[in-house]
Design an enzyme around this catalytic site. Structure first.
Site, PDB file in Angstrom:
ATOM      1  N   GLU A  63     -21.727  22.938 -42.906  1.00 44.18           N
ATOM      2  CA  GLU A  63     -21.575  22.623 -41.477  1.00 44.18           C
ATOM      3  C   GLU A  63     -20.174  23.001 -41.001  1.00 44.18           C
ATOM      4  OE1 GLU A  63     -22.550  22.317 -38.743  1.00 44.18           O
ATOM      5  OE2 GLU A  63     -23.904  20.679 -38.307  1.00 44.18           O
ATOM      6  N   ASP A  64     -20.065  23.262 -39.704  1.00 41.24           N
ATOM      7  CA  ASP A  64     -18.747  23.527 -39.148  1.00 41.24           C
ATOM      8  C   ASP A  64     -17.999  22.223 -38.862  1.00 41.24           C
ATOM      9  OD1 ASP A  64     -20.528  22.830 -37.115  1.00 41.24           O
ATOM     10  OD2 ASP A  64     -20.010  24.499 -35.794  1.00 41.24           O
ATOM     11  N   GLY A 109     -22.378  27.976 -35.867  1.00 36.61           N
ATOM     12  CA  GLY A 109     -20.968  27.585 -36.001  1.00 36.61           C
ATOM     13  C   GLY A 109     -20.380  27.741 -37.382  1.00 36.61           C
ATOM     14  N   LYS A 114     -14.812  14.629 -37.461  1.00 37.10           N
ATOM     15  CA  LYS A 114     -14.255  13.779 -36.396  1.00 37.10           C
ATOM     16  C   LYS A 114     -14.757  12.364 -36.609  1.00 37.10           C
ATOM     17  CE  LYS A 114     -14.519  16.874 -32.359  1.00 37.10           C
ATOM     18  NZ  LYS A 114     -15.346  17.064 -31.152  1.00 37.10           N
ATOM     19  N   ARG A 152     -16.116  31.818 -30.577  1.00 37.19           N
ATOM     20  CA  ARG A 152     -16.366  31.786 -32.029  1.00 37.19           C
ATOM     21  C   ARG A 152     -15.464  32.781 -32.754  1.00 37.19           C
ATOM     22  NH1 ARG A 152     -21.030  28.827 -32.673  1.00 37.19           N
ATOM     23  NH2 ARG A 152     -22.737  29.123 -31.202  1.00 37.19           N
ATOM     24  N   ASP A 207     -19.495  15.359 -35.875  1.00 33.12           N
ATOM     25  CA  ASP A 207     -18.930  14.576 -34.773  1.00 33.12           C
ATOM     26  C   ASP A 207     -19.592  13.199 -34.758  1.00 33.12           C
ATOM     27  OD1 ASP A 207     -17.952  13.599 -32.421  1.00 33.12           O
ATOM     28  OD2 ASP A 207     -18.827  15.132 -31.132  1.00 33.12           O
ATOM     29  N   ASP A 238     -17.746  26.880 -30.819  1.00 25.84           N
ATOM     30  CA  ASP A 238     -17.918  27.519 -29.517  1.00 25.84           C
ATOM     31  C   ASP A 238     -18.032  26.548 -28.350  1.00 25.84           C
ATOM     32  OD1 ASP A 238     -20.523  26.496 -30.318  1.00 25.84           O
ATOM     33  OD2 ASP A 238     -21.331  27.635 -28.643  1.00 25.84           O
ATOM     34  N   PHE A 285     -12.468  18.042 -28.274  1.00 23.29           N
ATOM     35  CA  PHE A 285     -13.263  19.244 -28.464  1.00 23.29           C
ATOM     36  C   PHE A 285     -12.422  20.369 -29.062  1.00 23.29           C
ATOM     37  CE2 PHE A 285     -16.363  22.546 -27.560  1.00 23.29           C
ATOM     38  CZ  PHE A 285     -17.551  21.853 -27.773  1.00 23.29           C
ATOM     39  N   VAL A 286     -12.970  21.056 -30.061  1.00 21.53           N
ATOM     40  CA  VAL A 286     -12.264  22.184 -30.677  1.00 21.53           C
ATOM     41  C   VAL A 286     -13.094  23.464 -30.577  1.00 21.53           C
ATOM     42  CG1 VAL A 286     -10.754  20.958 -32.298  1.00 21.53           C
ATOM     43  CG2 VAL A 286     -13.127  21.397 -32.945  1.00 21.53           C
TER      44      VAL A 286
HETATM   45  P1  IMP Z   1     -22.920  15.770 -34.069  1.00 26.32           P
HETATM   46  O1  IMP Z   1     -24.427  15.759 -34.089  1.00 26.32           O
HETATM   47  O2  IMP Z   1     -22.365  14.941 -32.971  1.00 26.32           O
HETATM   48  O3  IMP Z   1     -22.321  15.399 -35.403  1.00 26.32           O
HETATM   49  O4  IMP Z   1     -22.476  17.233 -33.687  1.00 26.32           O
HETATM   50  C1  IMP Z   1     -22.498  18.232 -34.611  1.00 26.32           C
HETATM   51  C2  IMP Z   1     -22.652  19.611 -33.987  1.00 26.32           C
HETATM   52  O5  IMP Z   1     -22.147  19.665 -32.647  1.00 26.32           O
HETATM   53  C3  IMP Z   1     -21.841  20.596 -34.778  1.00 26.32           C
HETATM   54  O6  IMP Z   1     -22.679  21.256 -35.684  1.00 26.32           O
HETATM   55  C4  IMP Z   1     -21.265  21.517 -33.743  1.00 26.32           C
HETATM   56  O7  IMP Z   1     -22.117  22.633 -33.591  1.00 26.32           O
HETATM   57  C5  IMP Z   1     -21.262  20.741 -32.461  1.00 26.32           C
HETATM   58  N1  IMP Z   1     -19.911  20.208 -32.160  1.00 26.32           N
HETATM   59  C6  IMP Z   1     -19.474  18.946 -32.306  1.00 26.32           C
HETATM   60  N2  IMP Z   1     -18.193  18.822 -31.942  1.00 26.32           N
HETATM   61  C7  IMP Z   1     -17.800  20.056 -31.566  1.00 26.32           C
HETATM   62  C8  IMP Z   1     -16.530  20.587 -31.091  1.00 26.32           C
HETATM   63  O8  IMP Z   1     -15.511  19.899 -30.955  1.00 26.32           O
HETATM   64  N3  IMP Z   1     -16.521  21.916 -30.810  1.00 26.32           N
HETATM   65  C9  IMP Z   1     -17.605  22.717 -30.954  1.00 26.32           C
HETATM   66  N4  IMP Z   1     -18.793  22.272 -31.403  1.00 26.32           N
HETATM   67  C10 IMP Z   1     -18.894  20.941 -31.696  1.00 26.32           C
HETATM   68 MG    MG Z   2     -23.235  23.274 -35.391  1.00 22.40          MG
END
Ligand code: IMP
Ligand code: MG
Length: 176
Positions: free
Chosen positions: A100-101, A46, A132, A163, A104, A157, A150-151
């Site tokens: 990181e992209d 990402g 987020k 992407r 969340d 993706d 979700f984005v």
């Molecule tokens: P986390 O572990 O919940 O913080 O999620 C982080 C990872 O989930 C990121 O590196 C993204 O690859 C993916 N992710 C989280 N939210 C989104 C979204 O809204 N769109 C796409 N990928 C997401």
């Molecule tokens: Mg990721």
């Protein structure tokens, strides 16, 4: 507007605004990491577009490497697992900056930082394009704080799709 399996995504952040924001992040990094031994660690897949744009604007010399963790299937979170590791000898004594992209829940980042800390970096910083859920405390530099939806696009993706979109799109609430 983008449609996928009866879900609708609308344009949310324009590519021009993404680029401007990335320039300002790079300026901060240029001040903070001048004369340091920086290793950027891109989190695949990402963060690639963000990383390319960011590094184009970095003025100090640096190394980079990659790490891949998988968690998502469709739009749901699953078990975290390491799919590709960085080279431990590149991390040793470096000022590591994770790219990181999006953050969340913060679980992926916790997993990654724990993993990298075991490789003896001199310092560990995090830069994320999107945040987020009020996850600001998890990173040192970020681009945009966004709504908890979700984005897709600009590297983000669903099942490896979207992407390639140049702008970031956000999921519209379902009408009923
Ligand atoms: P986390 O572990 O919940 O913080 O999620 C982080 C990872 O989930 C990121 O590196 C993204 O690859 C993916 N992710 C989280 N939210 C989104 C979204 O809204 N769109 C796409 N990928 C997401
Ligand atoms: Mg990721």
């Amino acid at each position: 507007m983008i449609k996928y399996k009866n879900k609708v995504f609308e344009k949310y952040i324009d590519n021009k605004d993404i680029s401007l924001k990335i320039k300002s992040i790079a300026e901060k990094l240029n001040e903070d990491f001048e004369n340091k031994e920086v290793l950027f660690v891109g989190i695949l897949s990402g963060s690639i577009r963000f990383m390319m744009n960011l590094l184009e604007n970095i003025k100090f010399s640096y190394e980079y490497d990659f790490l891949k963790v998988s968690s998502y299937k469709d739009m749901n979170r699953g078990e975290l697992s390491l799919e590709l590791n960085v080279n431990k000898k590149y991390v040793n004594n470096k000022d590591v900056i994770i790219i990181e992209d999006i953050i969340d829940s913060g679980k992926t980042l916790d997993f990654i930082t724990k993993h990298l800390k075991l490789m003896n970096p001199n310092s560990l910083n995090v830069v994320s394009l999107l945040i987020k859920n009020d996850m600001k405390s998890k990173c040192n530099y970020y681009g945009f704080e966004i709504d908890n939806k979700f984005v897709i696009g600009y590297g983000l993706d669903i099942n490896n799709l979207f992407r390639d979109l140049n702008h970031i799109y956000i999921k519209k609430d379902e009408e009923r």
